[in-house]
Design a protein around this motif. Structure first.
Motif, PDB file in Angstrom:
ATOM      1  N   CYS A  43     -38.859  13.527 -12.549  1.00  0.00           N
ATOM      2  CA  CYS A  43     -40.012  14.437 -12.566  1.00  0.00           C
ATOM      3  C   CYS A  43     -40.850  14.204 -13.817  1.00  0.00           C
ATOM      4  O   CYS A  43     -42.083  14.336 -13.786  1.00  0.00           O
ATOM      5  N   LYS A  50     -41.502  21.191 -15.852  1.00  0.00           N
ATOM      6  CA  LYS A  50     -41.312  21.792 -14.525  1.00  0.00           C
ATOM      7  C   LYS A  50     -40.967  20.710 -13.506  1.00  0.00           C
ATOM      8  O   LYS A  50     -41.294  19.538 -13.672  1.00  0.00           O
ATOM      9  N   ARG A  51     -40.375  21.159 -12.449  1.00  0.00           N
ATOM     10  CA  ARG A  51     -40.018  20.266 -11.352  1.00  0.00           C
ATOM     11  C   ARG A  51     -41.293  19.813 -10.631  1.00  0.00           C
ATOM     12  O   ARG A  51     -42.189  20.624 -10.369  1.00  0.00           O
ATOM     13  N   ASP A  52     -41.349  18.550 -10.329  1.00  0.00           N
ATOM     14  CA  ASP A  52     -42.504  17.989  -9.629  1.00  0.00           C
ATOM     15  C   ASP A  52     -42.249  18.019  -8.130  1.00  0.00           C
ATOM     16  O   ASP A  52     -41.328  17.355  -7.634  1.00  0.00           O
ATOM     17  N   PRO A  53     -43.039  18.778  -7.369  1.00  0.00           N
ATOM     18  CA  PRO A  53     -42.829  18.826  -5.925  1.00  0.00           C
ATOM     19  C   PRO A  53     -42.951  17.466  -5.251  1.00  0.00           C
ATOM     20  O   PRO A  53     -42.387  17.242  -4.182  1.00  0.00           O
ATOM     21  N   CYS A  77     -41.938  14.639  -6.626  1.00  0.00           N
ATOM     22  CA  CYS A  77     -41.000  13.705  -7.259  1.00  0.00           C
ATOM     23  C   CYS A  77     -40.327  12.852  -6.193  1.00  0.00           C
ATOM     24  O   CYS A  77     -39.799  13.381  -5.186  1.00  0.00           O
ATOM     25  N   GLY A  87     -38.077  15.749  -5.136  1.00  0.00           N
ATOM     26  CA  GLY A  87     -39.150  16.493  -4.481  1.00  0.00           C
ATOM     27  C   GLY A  87     -38.912  16.656  -3.002  1.00  0.00           C
ATOM     28  O   GLY A  87     -38.167  15.910  -2.369  1.00  0.00           O
ATOM     29  N   GLY A  88     -39.603  17.655  -2.428  1.00  0.00           N
ATOM     30  CA  GLY A  88     -39.525  17.865  -0.986  1.00  0.00           C
ATOM     31  C   GLY A  88     -38.251  18.539  -0.571  1.00  0.00           C
ATOM     32  O   GLY A  88     -37.897  18.486   0.610  1.00  0.00           O
TER      33      GLY A  88
END
Length: 342
Positions: free
Chosen positions: A266, A332-335, A337, A341-342
């Motif tokens: 991320c 923060k978490r990357d959607p 990623c 992600g996902g």
């Protein structure tokens, strides 16, 4: 009464002067024998000497028999006690007495205590890389009582390692790092288990190896291996504590998407451009910097295992040892990623 008073006075003097018990009993026996002899030599009821010390031969003989029985009982009891084997009282919980003494400073901390130390003892931590970052982390995790430590590294100890890799000695040069590390760690704490893996971490073994452990510490010095460790930890749902160093600067964070935090990808989805993040062999490193980041990694591991304090989940801590500046930034978490992600 005169005879009894004399016996009592001798016993009291012996106790007051702390005379040996055998000497006191010997004097009492000698005086008792003198009393019996007087009664035997002057048996008549009108003689003043027997009358002065009691006037009753059967009474003195009876007293002697009682005293002899008491002494015989005490002697037999002492012999039985001397021959008895008293088992050592077991230590409370899963710790031996030696372990309770060893971990006493942890047990005094309300954030760790007995419950936290038991968690450390049952924990399984894998350290990827036994170099500058892995060395201090392994030393402190071993000292802290982490029950099972796995360490994977394909390298051998070289002379240039000794400037910062404090786990090794000059005699270790040429030895595989993981075996030299295992010997040093078990010498430091014989109550732990160290599992050395003398090989490079590769895609075909990463998932199975990491699945065996509760927590992973990343002390690698190359980006590809870091990303491999991150992918395997995300897949297995295991927390990853990762630190990196270069010259005078370092960074550390705890990555755990399963608990809502970001993963390493991320923040760093791509390898840095050539020359932007030189390795220690390329750009050098200040000797104490790996120790700073390595011990911080161990501290984060202890907190994560015991549940103490606030972890670096969702935070990236940056250390500048040259100018003495530290700062922490939120991550923060990357959607989107590609890994978590996902």
């Amino acid at each position: 009464m005169t005879g009894l008073i004399l016996l009592a006075v001798i016993a009291a003097l012996g106790w007051k002067l702390r005379a040996p018990a055998g000497l006191v009993w010997g004097m009492l026996a000698l005086l008792w024998g003198a009393f019996v002899l007087v009664h035997g030599l002057f048996p008549g009821p009108g003689h003043p000497l027997p009358a002065l010390i009691g006037g009753s031969l059967p009474g003195w003989i009876g007293l002697g028999v009682v005293a002899a029985l008491v002494q015989a009982y005490r002697w037999a009891l002492a012999r039985l006690r001397a021959r008895a084997v008293v088992p050592e009282a077991p230590a409370e919980g899963p710790f031996s007495k030696a372990e309770l003494g060893r971990y006493s400073r942890h047990l005094l901390l309300r954030e760790i205590g007995g419950t936290g130390q038991r968690r450390l003892k049952s924990a399984r931590v894998l350290v990827v890389g036994a170099g500058g970052l892995g060395s201090p982390a392994l030393l402190y995790l071993s000292a802290a009582g982490v029950g099972t430590l796995g360490v994977i590294d394909h390298d051998t100890v070289s002379n240039s390692n000794l400037q910062r890799q404090v786990l090794y000695r000059d005699d270790d040069i040429g030895k595989p790092k993981v075996f030299a590390a295992a010997a040093a760690l078990t010498a430091l704490n014989p109550f732990i288990t160290v599992k050395p893996y003398h090989r490079r971490l590769t895609e075909d073994i990463a998932a199975d190896l990491i699945a065996e452990y509760d927590l992973v510490l990343d002390g690698c010095d190359d980006f590809d291996t870091r990303q491999l460790v991150n992918r395997a930890c995300v897949t297995a749902g295991k927390p990853l504590i990762s630190a990196a160093i270069s010259q005078w600067e370092g960074q550390i964070s705890l990555y755990h998407p399963a608990s809502g935090g970001p993963c390493l990808a991320c923040l760093f989805p791509k390898a840095p451009a050539p020359g932007l993040a030189p390795t220690c062999a390329e750009g050098g490193v200040m000797a104490a910097l790996p120790g700073i980041l390595g011990t911080m990694t161990a501290a984060e591991a202890i907190k994560e295992i015991t549940g103490a304090g606030t972890s670096l989940r969702g935070k990236l801590q940056l250390i500048d040892a040259l100018y003495g500046e530290n700062r922490t930034i939120e991550v923060k978490r990357d959607p989107a990623c590609p890994v978590c992600g996902g």
